[in-house]
Scaffold this motif. Sequence first.
Motif, PDB file in Angstrom:
ATOM      1  N   LEU A 133     -12.235  -7.083 -22.937  1.00 31.04           N
ATOM      2  CA  LEU A 133     -12.177  -8.491 -23.328  1.00 31.04           C
ATOM      3  C   LEU A 133     -10.775  -9.056 -23.130  1.00 31.04           C
ATOM      4  O   LEU A 133     -10.618 -10.217 -22.734  1.00 31.04           O
ATOM      5  CB  LEU A 133     -12.625  -8.651 -24.778  1.00 31.04           C
ATOM      6  CG  LEU A 133     -12.841 -10.090 -25.266  1.00 31.04           C
ATOM      7  CD1 LEU A 133     -13.883 -10.808 -24.424  1.00 31.04           C
ATOM      8  CD2 LEU A 133     -13.264 -10.094 -26.746  1.00 31.04           C
ATOM      9  N   ALA A 134      -9.757  -8.242 -23.406  1.00 33.34           N
ATOM     10  CA  ALA A 134      -8.387  -8.698 -23.196  1.00 33.34           C
ATOM     11  C   ALA A 134      -8.138  -9.025 -21.727  1.00 33.34           C
ATOM     12  O   ALA A 134      -7.489 -10.029 -21.397  1.00 33.34           O
ATOM     13  CB  ALA A 134      -7.397  -7.633 -23.673  1.00 33.34           C
ATOM     14  N   LYS A 135      -8.650  -8.191 -20.829  1.00 33.93           N
ATOM     15  CA  LYS A 135      -8.531  -8.473 -19.400  1.00 33.93           C
ATOM     16  C   LYS A 135      -9.268  -9.751 -19.031  1.00 33.93           C
ATOM     17  O   LYS A 135      -8.755 -10.597 -18.283  1.00 33.93           O
ATOM     18  CB  LYS A 135      -9.099  -7.304 -18.585  1.00 33.93           C
ATOM     19  CG  LYS A 135      -8.228  -6.072 -18.545  1.00 33.93           C
ATOM     20  CD  LYS A 135      -8.887  -4.995 -17.684  1.00 33.93           C
ATOM     21  CE  LYS A 135      -8.012  -3.756 -17.586  1.00 33.93           C
ATOM     22  NZ  LYS A 135      -8.662  -2.680 -16.792  1.00 33.93           N
ATOM     23  N   LYS A 136     -10.468  -9.899 -19.544  1.00 31.65           N
ATOM     24  CA  LYS A 136     -11.296 -11.064 -19.213  1.00 31.65           C
ATOM     25  C   LYS A 136     -10.657 -12.363 -19.683  1.00 31.65           C
ATOM     26  O   LYS A 136     -10.642 -13.371 -18.955  1.00 31.65           O
ATOM     27  CB  LYS A 136     -12.682 -10.900 -19.844  1.00 31.65           C
ATOM     28  CG  LYS A 136     -13.615 -12.075 -19.592  1.00 31.65           C
ATOM     29  CD  LYS A 136     -14.959 -11.864 -20.281  1.00 31.65           C
ATOM     30  CE  LYS A 136     -15.866 -13.071 -20.084  1.00 31.65           C
ATOM     31  NZ  LYS A 136     -17.180 -12.875 -20.792  1.00 31.65           N
ATOM     32  N   LEU A 137     -10.116 -12.367 -20.908  1.00 28.54           N
ATOM     33  CA  LEU A 137      -9.587 -13.593 -21.506  1.00 28.54           C
ATOM     34  C   LEU A 137      -8.090 -13.762 -21.285  1.00 28.54           C
ATOM     35  O   LEU A 137      -7.532 -14.798 -21.648  1.00 28.54           O
ATOM     36  CB  LEU A 137      -9.890 -13.604 -23.012  1.00 28.54           C
ATOM     37  CG  LEU A 137     -11.373 -13.570 -23.402  1.00 28.54           C
ATOM     38  CD1 LEU A 137     -11.522 -13.565 -24.916  1.00 28.54           C
ATOM     39  CD2 LEU A 137     -12.147 -14.733 -22.791  1.00 28.54           C
ATOM     40  N   ASP A 138      -7.442 -12.742 -20.737  1.00 26.06           N
ATOM     41  CA  ASP A 138      -5.992 -12.770 -20.497  1.00 26.06           C
ATOM     42  C   ASP A 138      -5.228 -13.074 -21.783  1.00 26.06           C
ATOM     43  O   ASP A 138      -4.385 -13.967 -21.845  1.00 26.06           O
ATOM     44  CB  ASP A 138      -5.647 -13.799 -19.414  1.00 26.06           C
ATOM     45  CG  ASP A 138      -4.194 -13.683 -18.941  1.00 26.06           C
ATOM     46  OD1 ASP A 138      -3.628 -12.584 -19.049  1.00 26.06           O
ATOM     47  OD2 ASP A 138      -3.625 -14.698 -18.479  1.00 26.06           O
ATOM     48  N   CYS A 139      -5.560 -12.320 -22.818  1.00 20.16           N
ATOM     49  CA  CYS A 139      -4.861 -12.448 -24.104  1.00 20.16           C
ATOM     50  C   CYS A 139      -4.926 -11.115 -24.820  1.00 20.16           C
ATOM     51  O   CYS A 139      -5.590 -10.183 -24.358  1.00 20.16           O
ATOM     52  CB  CYS A 139      -5.479 -13.558 -24.958  1.00 20.16           C
ATOM     53  SG  CYS A 139      -7.086 -13.158 -25.671  1.00 20.16           S
ATOM     54  N   VAL A 140      -4.243 -11.013 -25.928  1.00 15.33           N
ATOM     55  CA  VAL A 140      -4.307  -9.803 -26.752  1.00 15.33           C
ATOM     56  C   VAL A 140      -5.536  -9.880 -27.648  1.00 15.33           C
ATOM     57  O   VAL A 140      -5.794 -10.902 -28.290  1.00 15.33           O
ATOM     58  CB  VAL A 140      -3.035  -9.637 -27.599  1.00 15.33           C
ATOM     59  CG1 VAL A 140      -3.212  -8.555 -28.657  1.00 15.33           C
ATOM     60  CG2 VAL A 140      -1.852  -9.306 -26.699  1.00 15.33           C
ATOM     61  N   GLY A 189       5.451 -16.453 -33.531  1.00 16.92           N
ATOM     62  CA  GLY A 189       6.246 -17.674 -33.505  1.00 16.92           C
ATOM     63  C   GLY A 189       7.718 -17.411 -33.306  1.00 16.92           C
ATOM     64  O   GLY A 189       8.425 -18.227 -32.707  1.00 16.92           O
ATOM     65  N   ALA A 190       8.184 -16.270 -33.792  1.00 16.74           N
ATOM     66  CA  ALA A 190       9.597 -15.927 -33.646  1.00 16.74           C
ATOM     67  C   ALA A 190       9.908 -15.309 -32.292  1.00 16.74           C
ATOM     68  O   ALA A 190      10.991 -15.516 -31.740  1.00 16.74           O
ATOM     69  CB  ALA A 190      10.022 -14.962 -34.751  1.00 16.74           C
ATOM     70  N   SER A 191       8.956 -14.545 -31.735  1.00 14.89           N
ATOM     71  CA  SER A 191       9.258 -13.737 -30.548  1.00 14.89           C
ATOM     72  C   SER A 191       8.497 -14.125 -29.294  1.00 14.89           C
ATOM     73  O   SER A 191       8.938 -13.843 -28.179  1.00 14.89           O
ATOM     74  CB  SER A 191       8.946 -12.269 -30.851  1.00 14.89           C
ATOM     75  OG  SER A 191       7.538 -12.078 -30.972  1.00 14.89           O
ATOM     76  N   ASN A 192       7.305 -14.730 -29.472  1.00 17.31           N
ATOM     77  CA  ASN A 192       6.391 -15.030 -28.362  1.00 17.31           C
ATOM     78  C   ASN A 192       6.015 -13.768 -27.584  1.00 17.31           C
ATOM     79  O   ASN A 192       5.777 -13.822 -26.380  1.00 17.31           O
ATOM     80  CB  ASN A 192       6.968 -16.094 -27.422  1.00 17.31           C
ATOM     81  CG  ASN A 192       5.872 -16.861 -26.679  1.00 17.31           C
ATOM     82  OD1 ASN A 192       4.698 -16.750 -27.010  1.00 17.31           O
ATOM     83  ND2 ASN A 192       6.254 -17.625 -25.683  1.00 17.31           N
ATOM     84  N   LYS A 193       5.941 -12.639 -28.284  1.00 15.06           N
ATOM     85  CA  LYS A 193       5.522 -11.373 -27.689  1.00 15.06           C
ATOM     86  C   LYS A 193       4.208 -10.976 -28.351  1.00 15.06           C
ATOM     87  O   LYS A 193       4.184 -10.462 -29.464  1.00 15.06           O
ATOM     88  CB  LYS A 193       6.599 -10.304 -27.870  1.00 15.06           C
ATOM     89  CG  LYS A 193       7.889 -10.652 -27.129  1.00 15.06           C
ATOM     90  CD  LYS A 193       8.907  -9.551 -27.213  1.00 15.06           C
ATOM     91  CE  LYS A 193      10.179  -9.937 -26.456  1.00 15.06           C
ATOM     92  NZ  LYS A 193       9.944 -10.165 -25.019  1.00 15.06           N
ATOM     93  N   ALA A 194       3.106 -11.202 -27.626  1.00 10.93           N
ATOM     94  CA  ALA A 194       1.784 -11.150 -28.245  1.00 10.93           C
ATOM     95  C   ALA A 194       1.368  -9.743 -28.671  1.00 10.93           C
ATOM     96  O   ALA A 194       0.872  -9.548 -29.787  1.00 10.93           O
ATOM     97  CB  ALA A 194       0.745 -11.754 -27.298  1.00 10.93           C
ATOM     98  N   LEU A 195       1.534  -8.761 -27.802  1.00 11.21           N
ATOM     99  CA  LEU A 195       1.066  -7.412 -28.130  1.00 11.21           C
ATOM    100  C   LEU A 195       1.820  -6.845 -29.323  1.00 11.21           C
ATOM    101  O   LEU A 195       1.213  -6.380 -30.297  1.00 11.21           O
ATOM    102  CB  LEU A 195       1.221  -6.493 -26.919  1.00 11.21           C
ATOM    103  CG  LEU A 195       0.776  -5.038 -27.132  1.00 11.21           C
ATOM    104  CD1 LEU A 195      -0.720  -4.951 -27.378  1.00 11.21           C
ATOM    105  CD2 LEU A 195       1.163  -4.179 -25.923  1.00 11.21           C
ATOM    106  N   ALA A 196       3.137  -6.873 -29.275  1.00  7.32           N
ATOM    107  CA  ALA A 196       3.938  -6.325 -30.369  1.00  7.32           C
ATOM    108  C   ALA A 196       3.741  -7.115 -31.658  1.00  7.32           C
ATOM    109  O   ALA A 196       3.738  -6.544 -32.749  1.00  7.32           O
ATOM    110  CB  ALA A 196       5.412  -6.303 -29.983  1.00  7.32           C
ATOM    111  N   SER A 197       3.554  -8.429 -31.551  1.00  6.65           N
ATOM    112  CA  SER A 197       3.327  -9.257 -32.743  1.00  6.65           C
ATOM    113  C   SER A 197       2.003  -8.918 -33.406  1.00  6.65           C
ATOM    114  O   SER A 197       1.906  -8.862 -34.642  1.00  6.65           O
ATOM    115  CB  SER A 197       3.359 -10.739 -32.365  1.00  6.65           C
ATOM    116  OG  SER A 197       4.644 -11.133 -31.947  1.00  6.65           O
TER     117      SER A 197
END
Length: 267
Positions: free
Chosen positions: A157-164, A209-217
Amino acid sequence: MDIQEQLNEVFEALQNKRALIHHITNYVTVNDCANVVLAMGASPIMADELSEVEEMVGICDALVLNIGTANERIIASMLKAGRAANAKGIPVVLDPVGVGATPFRRKSVAKLMDTISFSVIRGNMAEIKTIAGLEAKSAGVDSLDEESDGAKIALTLAKKLDCVIAITGKMDIVSDGVSTYSLDNGDVALTKLTGTGCMSSSLIGSFLGASNKALASAIAGILTMSIAGEIANKSQGMGTFHTSLIDAISQMDVQRMINSAKIDFIK
């Protein structure tokens, strides 16, 4: 960069920036969501008025959308806020609470996903399976699904939607479509307190919001809730646990997280 370095990076970003997190969320858990954002070192705004959401999201660092108590008016506000966030490059988190429970929820989430690009989608197994178009078992907003295929579902699903995609449950799974992690912290007491999933989404939004790093957030937000649940005092009942949970979140730092985290790289 390994996951410990990534966690350190998002914690440091939150220490250096008091991120402002706009929520359009559900009224059952709104106070708890605001409090965990504050406890984590970010700042919450809870605003769903259609006439102001564009301006409100424009001054914020992340947007969290939670459909727990959504109605037509709130969905319209979510769509407007999400479009504005995307236009300004502001990351957006979706919490599709009980998406499979009713046609209204399914249609609303489908419309949100057609309109808005999300950085992170966090839900339980039944919610994520519903979004993925798979058969899901739920009782209202609670998942009754097995979690054995969670890694495959999250990755696909992450690949399909291009998100975490973040699946929370007995075993949490987080994937960005390239890297997939399992997280095995938490305590059964978290299932006896309303809104721990909603609060997890708000914590994800705080780091994002602080980092804009989706996976680590996403990983940091989920681990914060899970490890705090392990630390919080359960000996005197759920009221004490509730208060103690906020205390534990307010005292969370990256070293405590890294020392306590039960995290495995799957793929």
